[in-house]
Write a protein that holds these residues in place. Sequence first.
Motif, short mmCIF file in Angstrom:
data_model
loop_
_atom_site.label_atom_id
_atom_site.label_comp_id
_atom_site.label_asym_id
_atom_site.label_seq_id
_atom_site.Cartn_x
_atom_site.Cartn_y
_atom_site.Cartn_z
N CYS A 67 0.82 -1.23 0.00
CA CYS A 67 0.00 0.00 0.00
C CYS A 67 0.84 1.27 0.00
N ASP A 68 2.08 1.20 -0.47
CA ASP A 68 2.89 2.43 -0.43
C ASP A 68 3.27 2.98 -1.79
N GLY A 69 3.05 2.25 -2.87
CA GLY A 69 3.36 2.75 -4.21
C GLY A 69 4.83 2.89 -4.53
N ALA A 70 5.71 2.35 -3.67
CA ALA A 70 7.15 2.51 -3.90
C ALA A 70 7.94 1.29 -3.44
N GLY A 76 8.46 9.83 3.51
CA GLY A 76 8.34 11.28 3.33
C GLY A 76 6.88 11.65 3.20
N GLN A 77 6.64 12.88 2.76
CA GLN A 77 5.26 13.32 2.59
C GLN A 77 5.19 14.47 1.62
N ASP A 78 4.00 14.69 1.10
CA ASP A 78 3.68 15.84 0.27
C ASP A 78 2.44 16.45 0.89
N ARG A 86 5.02 5.80 3.45
CA ARG A 86 5.44 5.07 4.65
C ARG A 86 5.86 3.63 4.37
N GLY A 87 6.27 3.34 3.15
CA GLY A 87 6.69 1.99 2.82
C GLY A 87 7.83 1.49 3.68
N GLU A 88 8.78 2.35 3.97
CA GLU A 88 9.91 1.97 4.84
C GLU A 88 9.40 1.55 6.22
N ARG A 89 8.47 2.32 6.78
CA ARG A 89 7.91 1.97 8.09
C ARG A 89 7.09 0.68 8.05
#
Length: 135
Positions: A67-70, A76-78, A86-89
């Motif tokens: 669910c992170d698209g990456a 990070g954020q926009d 939040r893929g890393e998390r």
Amino acid sequence: MNRFGHGSGANSWLKQLEGGGWSNNVRTCVYMKKTRHGSSNYMEKELQFTRILSDKAQENPVRLHYCDGASFSGYGQDEVAQLQFRGERIWRAAIDDLKANRVRYADQALLSGCSAGGLAAILRCDEFRDMLVSL
């Protein structure tokens, strides 16, 4: 989701990273955040395991929903687009969950994935191995 095996398969693990496409610019990320691949608000409540992820308990699969698209690497954020990456998390939480469960008794483990999850498996394979070795 964890499914524990039994008998000779009790200490064999499969970590499957789900695919779901990439959001490679703000426009596609804004679109994706309103789908099951971009927000837990739209995820299925229950998933059926098929093919490599069998419902047979002795095969012991663990699936990480995408669910992170990456490829589980975003951080990070926009604020203008109201996006949080939040893929890393998500990856770190999944690894912590594995460590807290029976994976520390694993005789063997396989990290796999499809599409964006396949890329994540490539990006994270050394870290996954090191985590298992350090347990």
